[in-house]
Structures are given as structure tokens and as C-alpha cells.
Enzyme design. Structure first.
Site, mmCIF file in Angstrom:
data_model
loop_
_atom_site.group_PDB
_atom_site.id
_atom_site.type_symbol
_atom_site.label_atom_id
_atom_site.label_comp_id
_atom_site.label_asym_id
_atom_site.label_seq_id
_atom_site.Cartn_x
_atom_site.Cartn_y
_atom_site.Cartn_z
ATOM 1 N N ASP A 521 36.436 76.929 19.120
ATOM 2 C CA ASP A 521 35.066 76.630 19.521
ATOM 3 C C ASP A 521 34.333 77.919 19.895
ATOM 4 O O ASP A 521 34.867 78.778 20.614
ATOM 5 C CB ASP A 521 35.107 75.686 20.726
ATOM 6 C CG ASP A 521 33.737 75.250 21.185
ATOM 7 O OD1 ASP A 521 33.038 74.588 20.391
ATOM 8 O OD2 ASP A 521 33.373 75.564 22.330
ATOM 9 N N GLU A 558 34.498 78.899 14.550
ATOM 10 C CA GLU A 558 33.101 78.471 14.617
ATOM 11 C C GLU A 558 32.324 79.750 14.902
ATOM 12 O O GLU A 558 32.230 80.188 16.056
ATOM 13 C CB GLU A 558 32.879 77.448 15.728
ATOM 14 C CG GLU A 558 31.460 76.933 15.781
ATOM 15 C CD GLU A 558 31.199 76.008 16.964
ATOM 16 O OE1 GLU A 558 30.375 75.102 16.833
ATOM 17 O OE2 GLU A 558 31.810 76.210 18.042
#
Length: 857
Positions: A521, A558
Site C-alpha cells: 500500500d 502501489e
């Protein structure tokens, strides 16, 4: 030295506690002890001191004296009433020089006793206290000859205040056995079982005092034993450690109180009133049931298990080892997948790892071969409800607020089973998924933690252990936390100690839990230095790519963060890292919904995004293609809403993205208009077809296969309701229509290698039936993917509001075109795997629709 706590008799039978230091440095100390005790005038009976044959010092007090701890495995037959023995035994113990050398550069310059050789007695304050928790557990009782003393500690919002409640009680005499405490060893960090007992080790560079806190839930109902570590004995470099003999091998809770400088402007946030969670705890105990409001203030403590047998993976077990080019990823949430009553599972396993196992047949029917699980590290779903705020009605159901990086989410265990069951059931889930040929990828959050910001801190671990090490700080702004995560703090990932913690965590999940990969993330945070500045070659990113244990894993970035570091297509990768391709998402959305000027970008994206990834040894599959992910609109909402509808989130609609590139097809939200509903279904099929024929690694979101809606909420992280829960009833209703199309498209991709090539397309792999690339108004694109065996695939996408009569190229020699897909048709005609013959030289492609033709004999 040790401190023994005595009670001096006072008037009316009351007693006063006295702390008497008892140094242990020579054989002549007993007389000095006796003199000190006599000076306090606290004896009611005789005192005798003696030396044991093992040359350890023993103190026998034949009077009403209570050492303020009780041993959980007390054998009363070995000890006489009103007797206390305190033994000190020398210990030779090892240090891990190899491991120590890895972090030598970050250890402080303070000296400590050698880790090898006879141990010295630590200065150790031992006492029992009420467990530090928000739970309404009963207070601890220490019985001392006619009185009961209770200690209670409030660990939130203010420093602890010990209060003594004195009351009459029957005279009780209790005993404690010998306790053996050794200096311990610095490695491994966390809890480990060693020859001499249970070893505890924790890093804190700036701490001045560390106290180990132990609790025995099955024995004392909330009472906590505390050991204050001596920095001259229980510290090696910046690692504090202690070893305790004869502790239970399981069912022990532990944490730490840590104190240090109170220099806020220098980045320190020490608060010794809070019992902190060990960053290296492999299991975490908190509340047992997800969303239990009655336990919303639960504290989180580490625990361990050295008793259970190793998990049985089975003789025939093997890892799927699916090549990256062949992956089809299904992003999903463990709890939301099966918690709804419509799952028709036993309530005890709904929303659990075991519930996942029961629904593997659905995943197989859909055709995906990898699940990407939203965070399954321990997190506090009740964090929004700990104080009054606009979001205090919400429950964090996504889990992007990590408390600990090693422990599986304990409330995903079945029937409130707790951390040990969660660990075992997680492994059972992985084993079952692997047995079905499905890989397990974890969405991991190393960019920030649950501990929030300085305005409203939620201190559970890192902040209180060593804030200055674990978080990025603005040294030019009074040591305030930097916030590149959008969540109040930013994990200091490229600090050597923090980097090692992250690597240890990743290896733990690969070795112990057999996971197949990780999606990181906000990975751009991991590309920042300790001061927050971007790094061209981030040490952590390189270490993950080069690590031997992680070498078999899929690693997916990401490649952006909330500080504006957008690295799509230029993420530092060492030819290993794949990326969530945010440009693919945006360009596909804009073209399918009919934006002008997007035809060239659409062609680039479906052919593998060579403009971004054809560098060095990177491959098309390093682009993880997606139209929909957990944050943002669902696929149904993407074609049903022009605007986000986030009022239920409590942030006045200010949360969630505003650049969704969505189109409601003519009406905002739910409607009974048949034409609009038909168009929406057609658009959902167009998006899914484009995703499945694109070069790269496709990823879809749980629920899109039946058209799940969140009613326009594009940031539904805090809703443990049908907004996020998989609706199995709706799946059944649409099983023969939308779900069928989705499953057929995935299956078709898997059986046709032209959609998932190892290398980027060259001129011989594709023919673009287009001579008008510069036409800004054109929204029609057709092309043929060539197969070496003549099984060519013709594709056409029409995003115009009108039909387009397309010229169909001649098929390969001895082949004919068969229509496999026409998204304008109703099910089952919209997808016919074997194809429908009779395709002529032209085909009328309806507005907002797409077709797929296959050349066959």
C-alpha cells in the site's frame, strides 16, 4: 540489585509498603541486608539469612512479608507457609554476533556488560498490578496478613495513577517459589524459547527505562507481573532483553512500559503509563469478536505459543507457483466475503478464514487463480470509536491501520477463537486455496500505522517504544510527524532498524504462512529517506527485490503516496517489482465511457503499456491492470454515478477521490429505466472484456462479478454493512447473466495465450485496423491479435453513441471467423465460447459495445 517490597505494621492493623534495595555483590551482604531491614522496624517475627550450596543468596523471612508477585506454577508442597526464597543463579548465554553486526551502525555508543559470561543480578522491581486495559476487569488483590491491596492503572489519556484501596480481610498467608531471571539475549527480537527459559527482546534506541509486563489470563484474571530491566545487565546496544525460567509455554500475555526523554520537539513521545505491544509479537490478543462495542477500549498485548505441534501442511501439499503472466487476481476482503447472512454459512465461521475455505468453489467457478487479501495483519477495527469525532459511528472494515506486522488478524478466527486459532486457521485457508490452485497475495501496509497523529494519538506500540526511530519527523518543525500517508504518520521505512523489521515481517509470512506475494500500500512512501525526501535507489525496495526468501514471491507496488510522489512506470524495480498501473485504470475508464482523444491511449494500455514498462528486463505482466479496486467506485457504481456519495462517512463528503472518470449512463443512482439499466450492464461487460484481453496482469474486485453496489460511496472503509459485504443472494440472481459473462471472459483469457504473452507485442503480433489515429473525435478501435497457429482474435470497441459498421479483415487461411462476444446481446448470446459462425465481411457494432471474433476451422 533487587528491590524487595515489605510492609510495616501501623496502627489499627494497617500496613505501609516499604521498598528496600537488596544488592547482591558479595557473600558478606546478608548482614547489611539485616541491618537495613532492622532499621525500618518492620519485623514482627524473626529473620534468618543463609547461603545456599550453589552460592546463590537466599533470604528467608519468617514474618508477614509479601513479595508483590505470585508465580503461576507454584508448587505449594515445596515451600512452607510465610516463607519467601529468592535465588540468583549465574548464567552463561550466547549473543548472535552475526545478527548484531547487521544493525551495529544504528546502535548507540553506550556500553553494557558483555553478553557472554556470568550474569549479574538485575535491578528488578517486581510487582503485580491490574492489567493495563480499557476493559472493566477486576482489580488485582495482593493479600498481606489481614488486608487486601488493589492496584488499578489508567493507561489512556493521562499518566498512570496507582491508588491503594485498603480494606479488612481474613488473615491469609501465601507463598511464592524461587524465580530465576537471567539477563537474556538480544536476538532474536520478540519472544523466543531458549534453553534457560523464555527470552524477551525489544529494540529502543532512546529509551531510558524498560519494564516487561506479563499477564496470565487463565490463572489470575487480569493481574500483571512487571519486571524492570537494568540497563547495565539487560541491554546490548539498543536492544533490551531478559530471560525468565519456567514461564508457561503458552497463554501468557506480555507488553512493555517504556520511558525516555520527554523532548517533544526532538521527536520523543515516551509515556511509561502505557503498556506497549511488542513490534515482533507473532500473535496479538485483543478483543475476541469483530466490532464488539463492549470491548472497544481493549488493549492489545503480545502472546506466544511454544506448545502446539507444527502445522501439518500435508505430504502432497505444494505451492501453486503460477507464472506472473498467467495470473488473474481477485482483490477481496476476508470478513466481507462471507459475513453476510446470505452466505448461508454457520454463524460461527461467517467472516472468518474458515469461511473463506467454504467459498473456494465460487472462486474456482469464476476462474481466478490468485486472491489479493485486503489487510490481514492485526488492526483495531474500533479505532474510530475511541473518542468523540465525526467518524465515531464507523468500524474499520478494510484494515488499513496496522497495529502489528507479524500477527494475523485475530478477529478473523472462527467463533472468537483468539490469536492462536487465527494463526492456525489462516494456514488452513492458505493450504486450501493452494490445494485449489489459487495463490495468496497479501495487501500489506508498511507506510503508516494505527497510531495516528500528534493531535489525536492512539499509542499502542511504535510511538511509545521509539517514535524518533519508527516515524519520519520534521526536525525543523519541533519534531512533528510527517504525513505522506494521509493517515497522520509515516513509517520510517528506510531507517536500518525499521527496514529490518519490515524484511523480517515479510519473511515470516512467506516461511510460516506460505503466502505467495505482497501488494504494498502506498509504496512510494517506501521510496523516501528518513527525512521524507525521495530516493532514486531506496534501500528497502532493493532489499525486498534481492532477498532470497522473497525471491519466489510476487511483489506489487502501489506506486504513489499522499505526498505527491507518483511513480507509475518509473518505480525503482530491479526488474522484479510489478506495479498497480493507475494510468491503465484512468485511460480505460475514459475511453469506454466515451471521452474524446483517448483512442491512442486505450490502444497503448490494452497492448501492455510498453511506454511505461518496456525498460531493461521488465515484462508486460509487471503492469497490474485494473479498472476497479477496493478504494473508489465498484464497477456497478462506476456506470451508475457521476459523483461520489460519501455522506455516511462523517467527513462532509470531503473524503474519497473526485476524479473517478465515471458516467451514470443518464441517471444518477438507482433507476427503473430499462434502457439505462441495459446500457449499464453493457458498459460493465465492456470494461471486463477490455481488462481480460489486455496484455499484463488483470485484477478485479470482489463483487463486481454480480454488480455489487455501494450506492455511490467511493471510500467505504468504515462500513461493516451490506455496503461492503458480498451479497450472495444477488449473485444467485445474476448467476446466469453478468456472472456468467465474467467467468467466461476469464476462462477465455486463460485458454488463449495471445492475451498473456511473456514479452511485449511486436509488429507481427498485432495488426491495428486504424489509419486515423489523429482523429480526436474517433471513439472506435479495432485490431487483430495474431496466433502462430492461426487462431487469431479480432477485437473491436465502439464508444460512440451510434453504431459503427466495421469492415472485418480476412481470417487466416482455411479459417473462418466465429463470434465469441458481443456485449450488446443478452445472455447467453453475449458470450458463446465455441463461437457463432456466419460472420461476413462487415459487422454492425452497436453503440457502447464491443465484440470478439475468433478464427477457427
Amino acid at each position: 540489585m533487587h528491590v524487595i517490597q515489605l510492609f510495616r505494621n501501623r496502627s489499627r492493623g494497617r500496613q505501609k509498603r516499604l521498598d528496600i534495595p537488596l544488592p547482591c555483590r558479595s557473600r558478606n551482604q546478608p548482614r547489611k541486608w539485616l541491618q537495613k531491614i532492622n532499621k525500618q522496624k518492620c519485623l514482627t517475627h524473626s529473620l534468618s539469612l543463609s547461603l545456599t550450596p550453589q552460592n546463590s543468596l537466599s533470604l528467608s523471612l519468617n514474618f508477614r512479608l509479601e513479595f508483590l508477585f505470585l508465580w503461576p506454577q507454584l508448587n505449594l508442597e515445596r515451600f512452607q507457609s510465610s516463607t519467601m526464597l529468592l535465588h540468583h543463579h549465574p548464567l552463561l548465554y550466547d549473543s548472535n554476533a552475526t545478527k548484531a553486526s547487521l544493525i551495529a551502525s544504528v546502535m548507540s555508543n553506550n556500553t553494557s556488560r558483555s553478553c557472554i559470561g556470568p550474569s549479574h543480578v538485575s535491578e528488578m522491581r517486581l510487582k503485580l498490578s491490574k492489567r493495563a486495559s480499557g476493559d472493566n476487569a477486576p482489580g488485582l488483590s495482593s493479600k498481606t496478613g489481614g488486608h487486601v491491596k488493589h492496584w488499578t492503572t489508567n493507561v489512556y489519556g493521562q499518566r498512570a495513577q496507582e491508588r491503594v484501596l485498603e480494606e479488612d480481610a481474613p488473615q491469609v498467608s501465601e507463598t511464592t517459589p524461587s524465580i530465576k531471571i537471567f539477563p537474556g539475549q538480544a536476538f532474536p527480537l520478540g519472544v523466543s524459547e531458549v534453553e534457560s527459559g523464555i527470552n524477551f527482546a525489544i529494540f529502543s534506541q532512546h529509551a531510558s527505562a524498560v519494564t516487561l509486563c506479563l499477564s496470565f489470563p487463565e490463572r489470575w484474571d487480569g493481574k500483571m507481573m512487571e519486571f524492570t530491566l537494568d540497563p547495565h545487565v539487560n541491554k546490548t546496544g539498543d536492544i533490551w532483553h531478559i530471560c525468565i525460567e519456567d514461564l508457561p509455554r503458552s497463554n501468557v500475555l506480555y507488553g512493555y512500559r517504556i520511558d525516555g526523554p520527554r523532548d517533544w520537539h526532538r521527536g520523543h513521545r515516551f509515556d511509561s503509563s502505557i503498556v506497549l505491544l511488542d513490534p515482533y509479537a507473532k500473535l496479538v490478543e485483543g478483543r475476541r469478536y469483530f466490532g464488539d462495542v463492549s470491548k472497544k477500549f481493549s488493549n492489545f498485548l503480545g502472546t506466544y505459543d511454544f506448545e502446539s505441534l507444527p502445522f501439518d501442511w500435508g505430504e502432497t501439499y505444494k505451492l501453486p507457483n503460477i507464472p506472473e503472466k498467467d495470473l488473474v487476481i481477485y482483490e477481496m476482503n476476508v470478513r466481507a466475503f462471507t459475513f453476510d447472512e446470505s452466505s448461508e454459512l454457520d454463524p460461527k465461521i461467517r467472516g472468518s478464514y474458515l469461511g473463506m475455505i467454504e467459498k473456494i468453489p465460487h472462486l474456482l467457478e469464476l476462474g481466478i487463480n490468485a486472491v489479493e487479501l485486503l489487510p490481514v495483519f492485526e488492526f483495531d477495527e474500533m479505532e474510530f470509536q475511541r473518542r468523540p469525532n465525526p467518524r465515531d459511528h464507523m468500524i474499520n472494515t478494510w484494515g488499513y491501520s496496522t497495529i502489528n506486522f507479524f500477527a494475523p488478524m485475530s478477529r478473523y478466527a472462527s467463533d472468537g477463537g483468539g490469536p492462536l486459532n487465527a494463526s492456525r486457521e489462516f494456514k488452513e485457508m492458505v493450504k486450501a486455496l493452494h490445494g485449489a490452485g489459487i495463490e495468496v497475495i497479501l495487501d500489506v501496509v508498511y507506510n503508516h500505522t494505527n497510531e495516528a497523529d500528534d493531535a489525536n494519538p492512539y499509542t499502542t506500540s511504535f510511538r511509545g517504544i521509539d517514535n524518533k526511530v519508527y516515524y519520519m519527523l520534521d526536525v525543523n518543525n519541533n519534531g512533528q510527524l510527517l504525513n505522506f500517508s494521509g493517515c497522520g504518520n509515516t513509517f520510517n521505512c528506510n531507517h536500518p532498524v525499521v527496514m529490518e523489521l519490515i524484511l523480517d515481517s515479510l519473511r515470516h509470512w512467506v516461511v510460516d504462512y506460505h503466502v505467495d506475494g505482497f501488494r504494498f500500500d502506498l509504496t512510494s512512501v517506501l521510496c523516501r529517506g528518513t527525512d521524507g525526501s525521495p530516493l532514486n535507489a531506496p534501500p528497502l525496495i532493493r532489499a525486498i527485490a534481492k532477498d532470497s526468501v522473497l525471491s519466489r514471491c510476487k511483489i506489487i507496488a502501489e506506486p504513489w503516496d499522499c505526498g505527491g510522489l507518483y511513480l507509475v512506470g518509473r518505480f525503482p524495480n530491479w526488474d522484479r517489482w510489478a506495479e498497480w498501473n493507475g494510468k491503465y485504470r484512468d485511460d480505460i475508464r475514459r475511453y469506454i465511457k466515451g471521452d474524446t482523444g483517448m483512442k491512442g491511449s486505450f490502444a497503448t494500455r490494452v497492448s501492455g503499456s510498453a511506454d511505461l514498462y518496456k525498460v531493461n528486463k521488465r515484462k508486460p505482466y509487471h503492469s497490474v491492470n485494473f479498472v476497479i479496486a477496493h478504494d473508489g467506485f465498484t464497477l456497478y457504481d462506476l456506470v451508475s454515478y457521476n459523483f461520489k456519495h460519501n455522506d455516511a462517512n462523517g467527513e462532509g463528503g470531503n473524503d474519497g477521490g473526485n476524479d473517478s472518470y465515471s458516467w451514470n449512463c443518464g441517471f444518477e443512482g438507482e433507476t427503473d429505466d430499462i434502457s439505462i439499466k441495459s446500457l449499464r450492464t453493457r458498459q460493465m461487460k465492456n470494461f471486463h472484456l477490455a481488462l481480460m484481453i489486455s496484455q499484463g496482469t488483470p485484477m478485479m474486485l470482489m463483487g463486481d462479478e454480480y454488480g455489487h453496489t455501494r450506492y455511490g460511496n467511493n471510500n467505504s472503509y468504515g462500513h461493516d454493512t451490506t455496503i461492503n459485504h458480498f451479497q450472495w443472494g444477488q449473485l444467485d440472481t445474476r448467476k446466469s447473466s453478468l456472472f456468467r459473462f465474467f467467468a467466461k471472459a476469464i476462462q477465455f483469457r486463460q485458454t488463449h495465450h495471445v492475451f498473456h504473452r511473456e514479452n511485449f507485442l511486436n509488429k507481427g503480433d498485432v495488426t491495428w485496423h486504424e489509419d486515423n489515429w489523429d482523429n480526436y473525435e474517433s471513439k472506435f478501435l479495432a485490431f487483430t491479435l495474431h496466433d502462430n497457429n492461426g487462431g487469431d482474435i479480432y477485437l473491436a470497441f465502439n464508444a460512440h453513441v451510434y453504431s459503427v459498421r466495421a469492415s472485418i479483415p480476412r481470417p487466416p487461411v482455411n479459417k473462418s471467423w466465429f463470434r465469441v462476444v458481443d456485449t450488446n446481446l443478452e445472455s447467453p448470446d453475449d458470450f458463446v465460447t465455441d463461437g457463432v459462425p456466419g460472420i461476413g465481411s462487415t459487422y454492425n457494432i452497436a453503440p457502447y459495445s464491443s465484440i470478439l471474433l475468433e478464427a477457427k476451422l
